[in-house]
Write an enzyme that holds these catalytic residues in place. Structure first.
Site, PDB file in Angstrom:
ATOM      1  N   ARG A   1      -3.059   7.146  -0.848  1.00 30.22           N
ATOM      2  CA  ARG A   1      -3.756   7.533   0.766  1.00 30.22           C
ATOM      3  C   ARG A   1      -3.660   9.023   0.549  1.00 30.22           C
ATOM      4  O   ARG A   1      -3.875  10.019   1.833  1.00 30.22           O
ATOM      5  CB  ARG A   1      -2.726   6.708   1.885  1.00 30.22           C
ATOM      6  CG  ARG A   1      -2.706   6.898   2.952  1.00 30.22           C
ATOM      7  CD  ARG A   1      -2.259   6.199   4.210  1.00 30.22           C
ATOM      8  NE  ARG A   1      -2.357   4.905   4.346  1.00 30.22           N
ATOM      9  CZ  ARG A   1      -2.189   4.069   4.666  1.00 30.22           C
ATOM     10  NH1 ARG A   1      -1.124   3.920   4.245  1.00 30.22           N
ATOM     11  NH2 ARG A   1      -3.511   2.564   4.227  1.00 30.22           N
ATOM     12  N   TYR A   2      -1.881   9.026   0.130  1.00 29.60           N
ATOM     13  CA  TYR A   2      -0.997  10.604   0.259  1.00 29.60           C
ATOM     14  C   TYR A   2      -1.330  10.805  -0.796  1.00 29.60           C
ATOM     15  O   TYR A   2      -2.085  10.851  -1.987  1.00 29.60           O
ATOM     16  CB  TYR A   2       0.753  10.299   0.103  1.00 29.60           C
ATOM     17  CG  TYR A   2       0.979   9.574   1.769  1.00 29.60           C
ATOM     18  CD1 TYR A   2       0.847  10.493   2.840  1.00 29.60           C
ATOM     19  CD2 TYR A   2       1.512   8.741   1.077  1.00 29.60           C
ATOM     20  CE1 TYR A   2       1.543  10.332   3.424  1.00 29.60           C
ATOM     21  CE2 TYR A   2       1.937   8.093   2.517  1.00 29.60           C
ATOM     22  CZ  TYR A   2       1.908   8.957   3.792  1.00 29.60           C
ATOM     23  OH  TYR A   2       2.092   8.110   4.874  1.00 29.60           O
TER      24      TYR A   2
ATOM     25  N   ARG B   1       0.952  10.480  -4.539  1.00 31.73           N
ATOM     26  CA  ARG B   1       1.685   9.704  -4.411  1.00 31.73           C
ATOM     27  C   ARG B   1       0.862   8.254  -4.638  1.00 31.73           C
ATOM     28  O   ARG B   1       0.028   8.362  -3.551  1.00 31.73           O
ATOM     29  CB  ARG B   1       2.963   9.364  -4.175  1.00 31.73           C
ATOM     30  CG  ARG B   1       2.851   9.549  -2.282  1.00 31.73           C
ATOM     31  CD  ARG B   1       4.036  10.176  -2.058  1.00 31.73           C
ATOM     32  NE  ARG B   1       4.085  10.276  -0.257  1.00 31.73           N
ATOM     33  CZ  ARG B   1       3.941  11.379   0.323  1.00 31.73           C
ATOM     34  NH1 ARG B   1       2.554  12.210  -0.234  1.00 31.73           N
ATOM     35  NH2 ARG B   1       3.897  11.043   1.166  1.00 31.73           N
TER      36      ARG B   1
ATOM     37  N   CYS C   1       5.686 -12.933  -4.378  1.00 30.49           N
ATOM     38  CA  CYS C   1       7.472 -12.863  -3.936  1.00 30.49           C
ATOM     39  C   CYS C   1       7.767 -14.124  -3.598  1.00 30.49           C
ATOM     40  O   CYS C   1       7.460 -14.762  -4.131  1.00 30.49           O
ATOM     41  CB  CYS C   1       7.229 -12.298  -2.848  1.00 30.49           C
ATOM     42  SG  CYS C   1       5.870 -10.907  -2.401  1.00 30.49           S
TER      43      CYS C   1
ATOM     44  N   CYS D   1       5.359 -10.379   7.280  1.00 30.55           N
ATOM     45  CA  CYS D   1       4.877  -9.680   6.391  1.00 30.55           C
ATOM     46  C   CYS D   1       3.521  -8.955   7.148  1.00 30.55           C
ATOM     47  O   CYS D   1       2.232  -9.086   7.082  1.00 30.55           O
ATOM     48  CB  CYS D   1       4.114 -10.676   5.229  1.00 30.55           C
ATOM     49  SG  CYS D   1       4.361  -9.670   3.599  1.00 30.55           S
TER      50      CYS D   1
ATOM     51  N   ARG E   1       1.276  -7.552   4.189  1.00 31.78           N
ATOM     52  CA  ARG E   1       0.480  -8.120   3.402  1.00 31.78           C
ATOM     53  C   ARG E   1      -0.150  -9.307   3.334  1.00 31.78           C
ATOM     54  O   ARG E   1      -0.358  -9.676   1.820  1.00 31.78           O
ATOM     55  CB  ARG E   1       1.089  -7.355   2.550  1.00 31.78           C
ATOM     56  CG  ARG E   1       0.955  -5.675   2.186  1.00 31.78           C
ATOM     57  CD  ARG E   1       0.501  -5.188   0.882  1.00 31.78           C
ATOM     58  NE  ARG E   1       0.653  -3.372   0.914  1.00 31.78           N
ATOM     59  CZ  ARG E   1       1.921  -3.267   0.533  1.00 31.78           C
ATOM     60  NH1 ARG E   1       2.817  -3.877  -0.783  1.00 31.78           N
ATOM     61  NH2 ARG E   1       1.536  -2.207   0.990  1.00 31.78           N
TER      62      ARG E   1
ATOM     63  N   ASP F   1       4.434  -3.200  12.849  1.00 32.64           N
ATOM     64  CA  ASP F   1       2.715  -3.372  12.544  1.00 32.64           C
ATOM     65  C   ASP F   1       2.111  -4.873  13.236  1.00 32.64           C
ATOM     66  O   ASP F   1       2.332  -5.370  13.442  1.00 32.64           O
ATOM     67  CB  ASP F   1       2.549  -3.574  10.863  1.00 32.64           C
ATOM     68  CG  ASP F   1       3.098  -2.014   9.940  1.00 32.64           C
ATOM     69  OD1 ASP F   1       2.883  -0.994  10.011  1.00 32.64           O
ATOM     70  OD2 ASP F   1       3.046  -2.858   8.521  1.00 32.64           O
TER      71      ASP F   1
ATOM     72  N   ASP G   1       3.987   3.684  10.372  1.00 29.08           N
ATOM     73  CA  ASP G   1       2.743   3.675   9.831  1.00 29.08           C
ATOM     74  C   ASP G   1       1.372   3.263  10.710  1.00 29.08           C
ATOM     75  O   ASP G   1       0.947   2.495  11.212  1.00 29.08           O
ATOM     76  CB  ASP G   1       3.456   2.361   8.895  1.00 29.08           C
ATOM     77  CG  ASP G   1       2.747   2.933   7.661  1.00 29.08           C
ATOM     78  OD1 ASP G   1       1.600   3.683   7.384  1.00 29.08           O
ATOM     79  OD2 ASP G   1       2.958   1.417   6.534  1.00 29.08           O
TER      80      ASP G   1
ATOM     81  N   LYS H   1       2.988   6.807   7.397  1.00 37.94           N
ATOM     82  CA  LYS H   1       4.424   6.885   8.251  1.00 37.94           C
ATOM     83  C   LYS H   1       4.178   8.499   9.459  1.00 37.94           C
ATOM     84  O   LYS H   1       4.193   9.166   9.039  1.00 37.94           O
ATOM     85  CB  LYS H   1       5.543   7.193   7.647  1.00 37.94           C
ATOM     86  CG  LYS H   1       5.155   5.251   6.403  1.00 37.94           C
ATOM     87  CD  LYS H   1       6.033   6.126   5.448  1.00 37.94           C
ATOM     88  CE  LYS H   1       6.080   4.301   4.813  1.00 37.94           C
ATOM     89  NZ  LYS H   1       4.433   4.527   4.002  1.00 37.94           N
TER      90      LYS H   1
HETATM   91  C1  LIG Z   1       5.180   4.076   2.327  1.00 39.59           C
HETATM   92  C2  LIG Z   1       4.003   5.087   1.549  1.00 39.59           C
HETATM   93  C3  LIG Z   1       3.825   5.606   0.529  1.00 39.59           C
HETATM   94  C4  LIG Z   1       5.127   6.459   0.339  1.00 39.59           C
HETATM   95  O1  LIG Z   1       5.974   7.170   1.728  1.00 39.59           O
HETATM   96  P1  LIG Z   1       6.683   8.063   1.775  1.00 39.59           P
HETATM   97  O2  LIG Z   1       7.072   8.617   2.796  1.00 39.59           O
HETATM   98  O3  LIG Z   1       6.662   9.249   0.220  1.00 39.59           O
HETATM   99  O4  LIG Z   1       7.777   7.437   0.604  1.00 39.59           O
HETATM  100  C5  LIG Z   1       2.534   5.632  -0.369  1.00 39.59           C
HETATM  101  N1  LIG Z   1       1.994   5.304  -0.303  1.00 39.59           N
HETATM  102  C6  LIG Z   1       1.643   4.304   0.732  1.00 39.59           C
HETATM  103  C7  LIG Z   1       0.215   4.173   0.952  1.00 39.59           C
HETATM  104  C8  LIG Z   1       2.215   4.349   1.803  1.00 39.59           C
HETATM  105  O5  LIG Z   1       2.478   3.096   2.853  1.00 39.59           O
HETATM  106  S1  SF4 Z   2       7.457  -8.515   3.232  1.00 38.93           S
HETATM  107 FE1  SF4 Z   2       5.732  -8.977   2.005  1.00 38.93          FE
HETATM  108  S2  SF4 Z   2       6.076  -8.221   0.259  1.00 38.93           S
HETATM  109 FE2  SF4 Z   2       8.037  -8.247   1.356  1.00 38.93          FE
HETATM  110  S3  SF4 Z   2       8.848  -9.946   0.093  1.00 38.93           S
HETATM  111 FE3  SF4 Z   2       8.217 -10.690   1.720  1.00 38.93          FE
HETATM  112  S4  SF4 Z   2       6.559 -11.312   1.664  1.00 38.93           S
HETATM  113 FE4  SF4 Z   2       6.668  -9.949  -0.203  1.00 38.93          FE
END
Ligand SMILES: *Cc1c(COP(=O)(O)O)cnc(C)c1O
Ligand code: SF4
Length: 379
Positions: A90-91, A94, A103, A110, A112, A270, A307, A314
């Site tokens: 996304r960025y 990174r 997990c 969560c 996800r 979220d 987010d 973010k």
């Molecule tokens: C949170 C996140 C990051 C890392 O963000 P930082 O602000 O650099 O810690 C990178 N990619 C995605 C998709 C994220 O959600």
């Molecule tokens: S928040 Fe989601 S991904 Fe993170 S430890 Fe909990 S279940 Fe696993």
């Protein structure tokens, strides 16, 4: 088998357990189990003090998860930023690298939920594809191992991934996002930290949400990581009934520092299907931030972020410290709400172009739009 792996085999992990140990009604228990996996390892389970407490809420399923709330299951549009299934890019510089969907505990809140716990979702081929993608993109200098929980991988597999990444010359730092120091600190073994040390610079972001999670076991795990030279950060999710209280949050942040963890992010919850009952108004997060800054060590203060739904990344939020401008003066208030004036400098005429406020863009990034238009459209 290592102790942590044995612990994973114990604990609560089925509808039957919910019915027998927690008195759930059968139909609800089965539905909850099909919607999102249940797993609570015996260590985390032992932290529960009473039904409905902040530990319980994070791990024991709740009938409210079943409500058809019409919310998205991929609120951050991660899937649309996935060039290959294991990467979220996304960025610019990174990526998130999703290395497992497992997990050691399935957190009820969560984001996800759509992916996590489904063992079919991440396979070795995806990991290989992820490493190849990163290798082919020289703009990536920071890789964040995520999931699921990357420390669910065996030391052997994790080392293969780290080694693979370290062979890529443009990778500067590797981060690991893991809840293990909090939910299963037994995972942090001498063998693990000895292996991790070989792949520095490595950073770990962990995930504590409540002071009761800051146990002697967790502290020991964090100390082992810190002693291996790994800087530790923490991400907390703001949740109703868990930590939506400035005193609880203050205590948590201070405790994290004693465990050598530097608070990093405080997330506004979220908007994810089946987790809406955890959400708090943004004003609550701002109130908490207001009661941290100035009242305790600056080191204890995370960034409060949303987010952005739809995948904007973010976005930081701050309480209002700027009351306004009067001529060239900027009027501010401090943490005690006392008023101060800072005599700002006149802008150099040369700096009037480009304007101070950058133009806003629509989400697709192409068309400029004014503040007034944005607000009218959103109403
Ligand atoms: C949170 C996140 C990051 C890392 O963000 P930082 O602000 O650099 O810690 C990178 N990619 C995605 C998709 C994220 O959600
Ligand atoms: S928040 Fe989601 S991904 Fe993170 S430890 Fe909990 S279940 Fe696993």
């Amino acid at each position: 088998m290592e102790l942590w792996q044995e612990m994973l085999r114990q604990g609560v992990d089925s509808a039957k357990d919910l019915i027998e140990r927690f008195g759930f009604e059968e139909v609800a228990a089965r539905k909850l189990n099909t919607l999102f996996h249940i797993r609570i390892n015996p260590y985390y389970l032992s932290l529960i003090r009473y039904p409905g407490d902040p530990i319980w809420l994070q791990c024991i399923p709740d009938g409210q998860e079943l409500k058809d709330d019409g919310l998205p299951d991929d609120p951050l549009a991660e899937d649309s930023h996935s060039p290959v299934p294991s990467i979220v890019h996304r960025y610019p510089d990174r990526v998130l690298f999703l290395t497992t969907s497992q997990c050691s505990m399935y957190c009820r809140f969560c984001t996800r939920k759509r992916k996590v716990g489904d063992s079919k979702k991440i396979i070795m081929k995806y990991i290989q594809d992820g490493i190849s993608y990163i290798a082919q993109h020289p703009e990536i200098r920071d890789v964040i191992l995520s999931g699921g929980d990357p420390l669910m991988l065996t030391d052997y597999l994790l080392e293969r991934i780290l080694k693979g990444l370290r062979e890529i010359p443009h990778i500067e730092i590797i981060r690991i996002g893991t809840r293990m120091p909090c939910v299963l600190p037994q995972r942090i073994t001498t063998k693990l930290v000895k292996m991790l040390k070989k792949y520095h610079p490595i950073y770990i972001n962990t995930h504590f949400n409540h002071p009761w999670e800051c146990t002697p076991e967790a502290k020991r795990a964090c100390e082992m990581l810190a002693d291996a030279g790994i800087p530790l950060g923490n991400q907390t999710v703001l949740m109703k009934g868990v930590n939506d209280n400035p005193d609880v949050m203050l205590e948590l942040m201070r405790k994290l520092l004693t465990m050598r963890i530097r608070p990093y992010y405080l997330y506004q919850a979220d908007v994810t299907k089946g987790t809406d009952y955890f959400r708090t108004p943004v004003s609550k997060g701002l109130e908490i931030m207001d009661k941290l800054r100035g009242h305790t060590s600056g080191l204890a203060i995370p960034y409060y972020v949303i987010d952005a739904p739809g995948g904007g990344g973010k976005i930081p939020l701050l309480p209002q410290y700027v009351i306004g401008r009067a001529g060239k003066n900027i009027i501010l208030r401090n943490y005690k709400y006392e008023i101060f004036t800072y005599p700002d400098l006149e802008e150099e005429p040369a700096n009037h172009h480009p304007p101070v406020e950058k133009p806003f863009m629509r989400k697709n990034g192409s068309k400029k739009v004014t503040r007034k238009e944005i607000i009218e459209e959103a109403l």
